[in-house]
Design an enzyme around this catalytic site. Structure first.
Site, PDB file in Angstrom:
ATOM      1  N   LYS A  65       0.803  -1.225   0.000  1.00 24.14           N
ATOM      2  CA  LYS A  65       0.000   0.000   0.000  1.00 24.14           C
ATOM      3  C   LYS A  65       0.842   1.285   0.000  1.00 24.14           C
ATOM      4  O   LYS A  65       0.371   2.330  -0.416  1.00 24.14           O
ATOM      5  CB  LYS A  65      -0.944   0.020   1.202  1.00 24.14           C
ATOM      6  N   ASP A 116     -10.507   3.632   1.573  1.00 25.40           N
ATOM      7  CA  ASP A 116     -10.841   3.202   2.940  1.00 25.40           C
ATOM      8  C   ASP A 116     -11.709   4.234   3.661  1.00 25.40           C
ATOM      9  O   ASP A 116     -12.624   3.884   4.391  1.00 25.40           O
ATOM     10  CB  ASP A 116      -9.565   2.961   3.762  1.00 25.40           C
TER      11      ASP A 116
HETATM   12  P1  NAP Z   1      -1.418  -0.574  12.781  1.00 24.26           P
HETATM   13  O1  NAP Z   1      -0.955   0.485  11.848  1.00 24.26           O
HETATM   14  O2  NAP Z   1      -0.497  -1.696  13.121  1.00 24.26           O
HETATM   15  O3  NAP Z   1      -1.863   0.158  14.151  1.00 24.26           O
HETATM   16  C1  NAP Z   1      -2.217  -0.587  15.273  1.00 24.26           C
HETATM   17  C2  NAP Z   1      -2.822   0.314  16.367  1.00 24.26           C
HETATM   18  O4  NAP Z   1      -3.251  -0.535  17.435  1.00 24.26           O
HETATM   19  C3  NAP Z   1      -1.851   1.321  16.967  1.00 24.26           C
HETATM   20  O5  NAP Z   1      -2.555   2.451  17.394  1.00 24.26           O
HETATM   21  C4  NAP Z   1      -1.293   0.544  18.175  1.00 24.26           C
HETATM   22  O6  NAP Z   1      -0.876   1.386  19.221  1.00 24.26           O
HETATM   23  C5  NAP Z   1      -2.540  -0.186  18.628  1.00 24.26           C
HETATM   24  N1  NAP Z   1      -2.251  -1.398  19.380  1.00 24.26           N
HETATM   25  C6  NAP Z   1      -1.790  -2.568  18.886  1.00 24.26           C
HETATM   26  N2  NAP Z   1      -1.664  -3.468  19.891  1.00 24.26           N
HETATM   27  C7  NAP Z   1      -2.036  -2.832  21.042  1.00 24.26           C
HETATM   28  C8  NAP Z   1      -2.129  -3.231  22.417  1.00 24.26           C
HETATM   29  N3  NAP Z   1      -1.803  -4.454  22.821  1.00 24.26           N
HETATM   30  N4  NAP Z   1      -2.573  -2.320  23.318  1.00 24.26           N
HETATM   31  C9  NAP Z   1      -2.920  -1.081  22.925  1.00 24.26           C
HETATM   32  N5  NAP Z   1      -2.857  -0.652  21.637  1.00 24.26           N
HETATM   33  C10 NAP Z   1      -2.419  -1.520  20.716  1.00 24.26           C
HETATM   34  O7  NAP Z   1      -2.738  -1.278  12.262  1.00 24.26           O
HETATM   35  P2  NAP Z   1      -3.825  -0.672  11.258  1.00 24.26           P
HETATM   36  O8  NAP Z   1      -3.427  -0.936   9.850  1.00 24.26           O
HETATM   37  O9  NAP Z   1      -4.104   0.735  11.660  1.00 24.26           O
HETATM   38  O10 NAP Z   1      -5.092  -1.618  11.528  1.00 24.26           O
HETATM   39  C11 NAP Z   1      -5.750  -1.620  12.788  1.00 24.26           C
HETATM   40  C12 NAP Z   1      -6.950  -2.563  12.750  1.00 24.26           C
HETATM   41  O11 NAP Z   1      -7.908  -2.082  11.803  1.00 24.26           O
HETATM   42  C13 NAP Z   1      -6.608  -3.988  12.296  1.00 24.26           C
HETATM   43  O12 NAP Z   1      -7.315  -4.880  13.140  1.00 24.26           O
HETATM   44  C14 NAP Z   1      -7.157  -4.074  10.879  1.00 24.26           C
HETATM   45  O13 NAP Z   1      -7.580  -5.381  10.541  1.00 24.26           O
HETATM   46  C15 NAP Z   1      -8.359  -3.150  10.981  1.00 24.26           C
HETATM   47  N6  NAP Z   1      -8.773  -2.583   9.650  1.00 24.26           N
HETATM   48  C16 NAP Z   1     -10.048  -2.796   9.236  1.00 24.26           C
HETATM   49  C17 NAP Z   1     -10.471  -2.270   8.020  1.00 24.26           C
HETATM   50  C18 NAP Z   1     -11.879  -2.522   7.540  1.00 24.26           C
HETATM   51  O14 NAP Z   1     -12.118  -2.408   6.323  1.00 24.26           O
HETATM   52  N7  NAP Z   1     -12.828  -2.817   8.414  1.00 24.26           N
HETATM   53  C19 NAP Z   1      -9.588  -1.503   7.244  1.00 24.26           C
HETATM   54  C20 NAP Z   1      -8.285  -1.289   7.702  1.00 24.26           C
HETATM   55  C21 NAP Z   1      -7.881  -1.842   8.931  1.00 24.26           C
HETATM   56  P3  NAP Z   1       0.662   1.915  19.333  1.00 24.26           P
HETATM   57  O15 NAP Z   1       0.746   3.134  18.453  1.00 24.26           O
HETATM   58  O16 NAP Z   1       0.808   2.217  20.766  1.00 24.26           O
HETATM   59  O17 NAP Z   1       1.532   0.793  18.870  1.00 24.26           O
END
Ligand code: NAP
Length: 276
Positions: free
Chosen positions: A66, A102
């Site tokens: 991406k 998105d």
């Molecule tokens: P990402 O860039 O890896 O970001 C992860 C986020 O979660 C960060 O804010 C991180 O905090 C936090 N986090 C992870 N583990 C944690 C924990 N144990 N305790 C507290 N905070 C935690 O991931 P992303 O791409 O943004 O995706 C996030 C979620 O959205 C995923 O589950 C993905 O499947 C979902 N998603 C869904 C769609 C949809 O179409 N429905 C689209 C996109 C993404 P820190 O900054 O502190 O590390």
């Protein structure tokens, strides 16, 4: 002539996009195809050469490409630049345009699940500050939400997001929830908490206004612990599966020329693949 589209990623066999687009192609009787293609990072330039040859009308881009496709596109939508990721490619006369759908998927999902949700919404809370949060902030800004509080485990990541994207954003730790919740009409979880049954331990949802809306973009499980807790309190909820379905709409329309609809049948088909 058969119109061809694709999703590229590495690996790619988990993608639900072929089922979504395949359902719409059949529904509209379109002579077209949508295939999942495994493209390793080193193969991306060669794949773009294939794109410029006119073989495909366009396609979707997923992990890990991406960000990398930015440099390969001939033009990129300004909002995709702000979001920092391209998830949709459209090929016209041998040139490749990159965009990000998105944020439209997020808006389409809430518009369908909670019509009027953004009317006079003064404050929202966004949980998480990762890649997905960027698209959500752009979406909320586009609807004129007056104040968006970003709450994240790592405060510096929330602050970085608030600085990177223009808008009425504040950066906070999760402990700020208690103070901010009473005035927040919307809570959006964009963090990975909720996946595989993990849950927020410290958020007291009872502090939200009684007409508050809680949405989670995590969709496995479809009812995350956050959504279950909100439902139990009588708050309105919208799950995250619809975001995945709605983000596919603009791409399909650009490639195949018909705007498809997210129907209960489509949702049921995808739900059946989620394994619960
Ligand atoms: P990402 O860039 O890896 O970001 C992860 C986020 O979660 C960060 O804010 C991180 O905090 C936090 N986090 C992870 N583990 C944690 C924990 N144990 N305790 C507290 N905070 C935690 O991931 P992303 O791409 O943004 O995706 C996030 C979620 O959205 C995923 O589950 C993905 O499947 C979902 N998603 C869904 C769609 C949809 O179409 N429905 C689209 C996109 C993404 P820190 O900054 O502190 O590390």
């Amino acid at each position: 002539m058969t119109i061809k589209a694709f999703v590229i990623g590495h690996p790619i066999n988990h993608s639900r996009s072929p089922l979504i687009h395949g359902t719409w192609l059949a529904e509209h009787g379109i002579e077209g195809s949508y295939e999942a293609i495994d493209v390793a990072p080193a193969e991306l330039p060669a794949f773009f050469a294939r794109l410029r040859s006119g073989e495909f009308a366009g396609g979707n881009v997923t992990i890990p490409h991406k960000e990398a496709v930015f440099a390969l596109c001939d033009s990129v939508d300004p909002l995709a630049k702000i979001i920092g990721a391209v998830n949709t490619l459209v090929v016209t006369d041998g040139t490749v345009h990159g965009t990000n759908t998105d944020y439209l998927g997020f808006l389409g999902n809430l518009d369908a699940g909670a019509p009027g949700w953004s009317d006079s919404l003064d404050a929202a809370i966004v949980l998480g500050a990762g890649g997905a949060a960027r698209a959500i902030l752009v979406a909320l800004s586009s609807r004129g939400v007056k104040q968006v509080h970003i709450l994240n485990r790592t405060l510096a990541n929330a602050a970085q997001l608030a600085a990177d994207i223009e808008g009425p954003f504040s950066a906070n730790g999760y402990e700020a929830f208690a103070e901010l919740a009473p005035k927040a009409g919307l809570v959006v979880n964009t963090s990975s908490i909720g996946m595989h049954g993990t849950r927020f331990d410290t958020l007291d949802l009872a502090l939200l206004p009684s007409n508050g809306l809680v949405t989670d973009i995590v969709y496995i499980p479809q009812v995350t612990p956050l959504l279950a807790d909100a439902k139990a309190l009588g708050l309105r909820t919208v799950d995250g599966l619809g975001m995945l379905l709605h983000q596919a709409v603009p791409g399909f329309e650009a490639w195949f020329g018909i705007r498809p609809t997210v129907t209960p049948d489509l949702r049921a088909r995808i739900e059946a693949t989620l394994g619960h």
